[in-house]
Write a protein that holds these residues in place. Structure first.
Motif, mmCIF file in Angstrom:
data_model
loop_
_atom_site.group_PDB
_atom_site.id
_atom_site.type_symbol
_atom_site.label_atom_id
_atom_site.label_comp_id
_atom_site.label_asym_id
_atom_site.label_seq_id
_atom_site.Cartn_x
_atom_site.Cartn_y
_atom_site.Cartn_z
ATOM 1 N N ASN A 57 2.373 1.775 -3.479
ATOM 2 C CA ASN A 57 1.361 2.277 -4.405
ATOM 3 C C ASN A 57 1.095 3.760 -4.187
ATOM 4 O O ASN A 57 0.970 4.537 -5.146
ATOM 5 C CB ASN A 57 0.063 1.480 -4.251
ATOM 6 C CG ASN A 57 0.193 0.062 -4.776
ATOM 7 O OD1 ASN A 57 1.028 -0.215 -5.639
ATOM 8 N ND2 ASN A 57 -0.618 -0.845 -4.258
ATOM 9 N N ARG A 58 0.996 4.177 -2.905
ATOM 10 C CA ARG A 58 0.767 5.608 -2.631
ATOM 11 C C ARG A 58 1.946 6.442 -3.095
ATOM 12 O O ARG A 58 1.773 7.540 -3.636
ATOM 13 C CB ARG A 58 0.515 5.824 -1.140
ATOM 14 C CG ARG A 58 -0.852 5.360 -0.664
ATOM 15 C CD ARG A 58 -1.183 5.953 0.697
ATOM 16 N NE ARG A 58 -0.204 5.557 1.714
ATOM 17 C CZ ARG A 58 -0.312 4.478 2.477
ATOM 18 N NH1 ARG A 58 -1.371 3.681 2.335
ATOM 19 N NH2 ARG A 58 0.599 4.188 3.371
ATOM 20 N N PRO A 65 4.376 12.002 -8.031
ATOM 21 C CA PRO A 65 3.852 13.095 -8.876
ATOM 22 C C PRO A 65 3.779 14.433 -8.138
ATOM 23 O O PRO A 65 4.072 15.486 -8.725
ATOM 24 C CB PRO A 65 2.452 12.608 -9.266
ATOM 25 C CG PRO A 65 2.533 11.115 -9.164
ATOM 26 C CD PRO A 65 3.443 10.862 -8.010
ATOM 27 N N ASN A 83 3.998 5.806 -5.550
ATOM 28 C CA ASN A 83 4.022 5.887 -7.015
ATOM 29 C C ASN A 83 2.890 6.749 -7.560
ATOM 30 O O ASN A 83 3.066 7.483 -8.540
ATOM 31 C CB ASN A 83 3.932 4.479 -7.623
ATOM 32 C CG ASN A 83 5.202 3.680 -7.396
ATOM 33 O OD1 ASN A 83 6.284 4.245 -7.276
ATOM 34 N ND2 ASN A 83 5.077 2.360 -7.338
ATOM 35 N N LEU A 84 1.713 6.675 -6.930
ATOM 36 C CA LEU A 84 0.548 7.354 -7.476
ATOM 37 C C LEU A 84 0.392 8.786 -6.989
ATOM 38 O O LEU A 84 -0.169 9.631 -7.714
ATOM 39 C CB LEU A 84 -0.721 6.562 -7.128
ATOM 40 C CG LEU A 84 -0.824 5.157 -7.752
ATOM 41 C CD1 LEU A 84 -2.064 4.448 -7.225
ATOM 42 C CD2 LEU A 84 -0.882 5.261 -9.273
ATOM 43 N N PHE A 85 0.869 9.110 -5.766
ATOM 44 C CA PHE A 85 0.620 10.442 -5.195
ATOM 45 C C PHE A 85 1.909 11.184 -4.855
ATOM 46 O O PHE A 85 2.135 12.296 -5.331
ATOM 47 C CB PHE A 85 -0.255 10.314 -3.931
ATOM 48 C CG PHE A 85 -1.594 9.686 -4.206
ATOM 49 C CD1 PHE A 85 -2.591 10.394 -4.868
ATOM 50 C CD2 PHE A 85 -1.854 8.382 -3.815
ATOM 51 C CE1 PHE A 85 -3.824 9.805 -5.123
ATOM 52 C CE2 PHE A 85 -3.084 7.790 -4.070
ATOM 53 C CZ PHE A 85 -4.068 8.503 -4.724
ATOM 54 N N SER A 141 0.831 -1.206 0.000
ATOM 55 C CA SER A 141 0.000 0.000 0.000
ATOM 56 C C SER A 141 0.866 1.257 0.000
ATOM 57 O O SER A 141 0.575 2.229 -0.715
ATOM 58 C CB SER A 141 -0.922 -0.016 1.221
ATOM 59 O OG SER A 141 -1.693 1.162 1.278
#
Length: 514
Positions: free
Chosen positions: A490-491, A498, A493-495, A487
């Motif tokens: 994933n956070r 960026p 990489n996604l938030f 988890s």
């Protein structure tokens, strides 16, 4: 207001010599270009390659490099062709390409490699398919070791066409190791590129597999299942381009002339006088090869007498040592020095699971020397082991009156003939005796033991250049990651990543505005 006094004796400024500055700049530029060109020239011809991978995944094993530098390729007048037809999107493209280039580099110009992508070079791919009579080429290496006048396709008596025996195909599937998981799914778990490439290389050069007879009626080895000791032995020899052919010794008057060797594994029943006579006559022929793997303490009397006649006597004991209160039969030993086919293993440790008997090896015995028989120890047990003659009765301790004191031999080799004379060395007869069979079981296999078996068999059939430490299969590894860690990744990489790039971009934009 008065004018300032002029500076006395002021030196007039030298006029700017633009031609001199330009000439010097051009000369410096020429020298820089010449230096860069010289460095590139030297670097292209004098360089060192380094494999920086953790387990040296791109470095060929000593067995492979020895074969590439050996007589099998050296005597070839024309180099053999390799055509690597792999898609660049293949997950194994880069690994296979580097391995193939290493084969070319170590071959001394005896292998020519062509790399093509079937997707980017469809015309050349079609040409290759047509010339080799193939219907489909994808992720495959074609090894062509034919002579100049040998056809690509051969026709048998029934009219069926097949590839020339000196042309072999290696597909990507051949290099992948698969296992069946708990759900019954077939999954890739390893990569054995060098094993497969070397095996096919030997096959393409020799044209046919070497044939070793397996005495099926005298050998007692478990052959049930894909992970049986028999499959392990058969697979190891197949990678050396040696085919095991089962025969019954009871029905043979003589060992066939086309047999490259004879294997006797775990004999439990004794041989008759006639069968011993067959082995005697065979081993007294030039270029005879005999592989004997014995169960501990169970060597039949007549076979034992046969081996004793060549300087190797299996003892009726089990090698053990004490680890505190525990009696241990797993043998730790070392490969001996001075044997050409185990020189890469010399001094290394060897561990043989299960039970093993000791071998009495009569090295340099005068009666054997007179008959040109030379037995040598190949593996010697470590200090602390003794040969227990009452194994399994309980309370085993060393008894100098009955037991055998170390150093103890676990494996021995025998040469019959003028091995020291180069004129007759190739005509010598050879034998390897190992007093352990358990090391063939997949649960007990160790890399050094398989290397020893492969080197021994290659030495027996006169292929010393392929002896040594063999290739290592690469395995796949699973990284244990908790759900919370997944988890977080994933956070990130996604938030977070960026968001960091957006903040950095805003900072750069603000700085330029200011």
């Amino acid at each position: 207001m008065s004018e300032p006094d002029s500076v006395p004796n002021a030196t007039p400024a030298r006029p700017l010599n633009r031609w001199g500055i330009g000439t010097l700049s051009v000369l410096q530029l020429v020298l820089v270009v010449a230096t860069v060109a010289a460095l590139n020239y030297l670097a292209a011809r004098h360089f060192t390659r380094a494999d920086l991978s953790r387990e040296a995944n791109y470095t060929l094993s000593p067995a492979t490099t020895g074969y590439l530098a050996g007589p099998a390729l050296e005597v070839r007048e024309a180099p053999m062709k390799w055509i690597m037809a792999f898609r660049r999107v293949s997950p194994f493209y880069e690994r296979v390409r580097v391995l193939a280039e290493e084969y070319v580099r170590h071959s001394g110009g005896k292998i020519e490699l062509e790399i093509l992508d079937p997707i980017r070079a469809p015309e050349r791919t079609k040409e290759v398919m047509t010339s080799y009579g193939l219907t489909f080429v994808r992720d495959v290496i074609i090894m062509d070791a034919r002579g100049s006048d040998s056809p690509v396709l051969t026709t048998d008596s029934a009219g069926a066409k097949s590839l020339n025996p000196n042309v072999k195909l290696v597909t990507a599937e051949d290099m992948i190791v698969y296992t069946i998981d708990d759900q019954g799914q077939r999954r890739p778990t390893g990569f054995q590129g060098e094993d497969t490439l070397t095996a096919r290389l030997v096959e393409s050069i020799e044209g046919r597999p070497r044939r070793m007879l397996f005495l099926a009626d005298k050998s007692r080895i478990d052959a049930e299942g894909e992970n049986s000791p028999w499959k392990s032995l058969e697979r190891t020899l197949r990678f050396q381009n040696i085919e095991l052919a089962g025969v019954e010794l009871a029905g043979l008057a003589e060992i066939p002339e086309d047999a490259e060797g004879v294997a006797l594994v775990a004999p439990r029943y004794d041989l008759t006088d006639a069968e011993i006579g067959v082995l005697e006559r065979y081993f007294n022929r030039p270029k005879a090869a005999l592989l004997v793997l014995l169960e501990p303490g169970a060597t039949p009397p007549k076979l034992r007498a046969f081996l004793r006649g060549y300087g190797v006597t299996p003892r009726q004991d089990v090698m053990v040592h004490r680890d505190g209160e525990r009696l241990v039969s797993t043998v730790r030993g070392n490969f001996t020095y001075g044997n050409p086919f185990t020189k890469d293993l010399a001094g290394l440790a060897a561990i043989f699971e299960g039970t093993s008997s000791s071998l009495e090896v009569r090295e340099n015995a005068e009666d054997l020397l007179n008959r040109k028989i030379f037995p040598v120890s190949l593996i010697v047990a470590s200090e602390g082991f003794w040969g227990e003659t009452k194994f399994g009765e309980g309370g085993e301790t060393f008894d100098p009156q009955e037991d055998h004191r170390g150093p103890l031999t676990l494996a021995a080799g025998v040469t019959r003939g003028a091995a020291g004379d180069d004129r007759f060395a190739e005509s010598t007869s050879r034998m390897v005796v190992v007093s352990n069979v358990d090391f063939l079981h997949p649960d007990n296999q160790r890399a050094e033991n398989i290397d020893f078996l492969a080197s021994s068999v290659n030495w027996l059939v006169g292929r010393e250049s392929l002896a040594g430490i063999g290739p290592r299969s690469l395995g796949t590894y699973k990284m244990p990651i908790l759900d919370a860690q997944v988890s977080f990744i994933n956070r990130a990489n996604l938030f977070f990543l960026p968001a960091f790039l957006i903040v950095l971009g805003g900072f750069v934009w603000s700085s330029r505005r200011a």
